[in-house]
Motif scaffolding. Structure first.
Motif, PDB file in Angstrom:
ATOM      1  N   ARG A  90       7.112   1.875   0.710  1.00 50.99           N
ATOM      2  CA  ARG A  90       6.183   2.811   1.376  1.00 50.99           C
ATOM      3  C   ARG A  90       6.220   2.617   2.892  1.00 50.99           C
ATOM      4  NH1 ARG A  90       1.464   5.956   0.269  1.00 50.99           N
ATOM      5  NH2 ARG A  90      -0.255   5.579   1.724  1.00 50.99           N
ATOM      6  N   ALA A  93       9.521   3.931   4.253  1.00 51.11           N
ATOM      7  CA  ALA A  93       9.527   5.396   4.326  1.00 51.11           C
ATOM      8  C   ALA A  93       8.747   5.879   5.551  1.00 51.11           C
ATOM      9  CB  ALA A  93       8.934   5.988   3.045  1.00 51.11           C
ATOM     10  N   ALA A  94       7.626   5.240   5.832  1.00 50.18           N
ATOM     11  CA  ALA A  94       6.831   5.614   7.005  1.00 50.18           C
ATOM     12  C   ALA A  94       7.573   5.288   8.299  1.00 50.18           C
ATOM     13  CB  ALA A  94       5.481   4.893   6.979  1.00 50.18           C
ATOM     14  N   GLU A  96      10.836   5.120   8.663  1.00 48.12           N
ATOM     15  CA  GLU A  96      11.951   6.072   8.764  1.00 48.12           C
ATOM     16  C   GLU A  96      11.452   7.420   9.300  1.00 48.12           C
ATOM     17  OE1 GLU A  96      15.627   7.529   8.920  1.00 48.12           O
ATOM     18  OE2 GLU A  96      15.282   5.516   8.167  1.00 48.12           O
ATOM     19  N   TRP A  97      10.336   7.909   8.797  1.00 46.23           N
ATOM     20  CA  TRP A  97       9.765   9.175   9.264  1.00 46.23           C
ATOM     21  C   TRP A  97       9.355   9.058  10.730  1.00 46.23           C
ATOM     22  CZ3 TRP A  97      10.339  13.913   8.052  1.00 46.23           C
ATOM     23  CH2 TRP A  97       9.401  14.899   8.362  1.00 46.23           C
ATOM     24  N   TRP A 114      11.968  14.856   4.778  1.00 43.52           N
ATOM     25  CA  TRP A 114      10.616  15.117   4.267  1.00 43.52           C
ATOM     26  C   TRP A 114      10.514  14.697   2.799  1.00 43.52           C
ATOM     27  CZ3 TRP A 114       5.831  15.945   5.790  1.00 43.52           C
ATOM     28  CH2 TRP A 114       4.901  16.519   4.913  1.00 43.52           C
ATOM     29  N   LEU A 117      10.222  10.993   2.405  1.00 39.66           N
ATOM     30  CA  LEU A 117       8.860  10.560   2.727  1.00 39.66           C
ATOM     31  C   LEU A 117       7.925  10.822   1.555  1.00 39.66           C
ATOM     32  CD1 LEU A 117       6.919   9.532   5.029  1.00 39.66           C
ATOM     33  CD2 LEU A 117       6.440  11.958   5.424  1.00 39.66           C
ATOM     34  N   ARG A 118       8.060  12.006   0.956  1.00 36.55           N
ATOM     35  CA  ARG A 118       7.159  12.424  -0.120  1.00 36.55           C
ATOM     36  C   ARG A 118       7.316  11.593  -1.397  1.00 36.55           C
ATOM     37  NH1 ARG A 118       4.639  17.014  -0.700  1.00 36.55           N
ATOM     38  NH2 ARG A 118       3.600  15.733  -2.251  1.00 36.55           N
ATOM     39  N   ALA A 126       1.290  12.447   3.962  1.00 39.25           N
ATOM     40  CA  ALA A 126       2.450  12.748   4.805  1.00 39.25           C
ATOM     41  C   ALA A 126       2.029  13.559   6.030  1.00 39.25           C
ATOM     42  CB  ALA A 126       3.515  13.492   4.004  1.00 39.25           C
ATOM     43  N   THR A 130       2.256  12.242   9.851  1.00 38.88           N
ATOM     44  CA  THR A 130       2.923  13.058  10.869  1.00 38.88           C
ATOM     45  C   THR A 130       2.031  13.222  12.098  1.00 38.88           C
ATOM     46  OG1 THR A 130       4.204  14.188   9.173  1.00 38.88           O
ATOM     47  CG2 THR A 130       3.973  15.322  11.298  1.00 38.88           C
TER      48      THR A 130
END
Length: 158
Positions: A90, A93-94, A96-97, A114, A117-118, A126, A130
């Motif tokens: 988790r 992923a955050a 990376e976004w 996207w 992330l989801r 998400a 953002t």
């Protein structure tokens, strides 16, 4: 530390642009109130601030993360998060976004980014993540442009 003096220091910014300061703080508070883990949102703020070279925000968010009790290895290795082995899926992923949005000129924010992330965040999470990334990038640009001096102790900005 930079030998260059602040163009405008943080307290003067807050005093001279109170509506802007309040609006940015309100966006951060809205994300805090969304239910996203504070340690996660602070990690992404730290990573964006590293990418943007914002000493003020780096120190500010390190102070917050330390107060939250985030372990030193996580703080020490956030710049190399892909290889560090100390971040959850988790968190990765955050991060990376965060890099995708912070480096928009170099990275296209395509559907695959996207969707990745989801896998770890609901649509609402998400969206709030953002907003957090957009807000810290705005703070970084203001703090770097005005050369805010890094806070020594826990501060009250981004």
């Amino acid at each position: 530390m930079s030998t260059l003096p602040p163009r405008i220091d943080y307290p003067d910014f807050a005093r001279q642009a109170p509506a802007v300061h309040s609006a940015l703080r309100a966006m951060s508070k809205a994300v805090d109130d969304s239910g996203l883990e504070k340690s996660l949102t602070e990690l992404i703020k730290l990573r964006a601030s590293q990418i943007n070279g914002c000493a003020f925000c780096l120190q500010f968010h390190l102070n917050v993360l330390r107060k939250l009790g985030v372990e030193a290895p996580r703080l020490d290795l956030v710049a190399a998060w892909r290889d560090a082995g100390v971040f959850s899926a988790r968190q990765a992923a955050a991060l990376e976004w965060t890099e995708t949005l912070t480096l928009m000129a170099q990275r296209h924010t395509d559907d695959a980014a996207w969707q990745a992330l989801r896998l770890h965040f609901s649509e609402s999470e998400a969206m709030n993540l953002t907003v957090a990334i957009g807000t810290i990038n705005q703070w970084n640009r203001i703090a770097v442009a005005l050369r805010f001096a890094p806070p020594i102790a826990e501060g009250s900005a981004a």
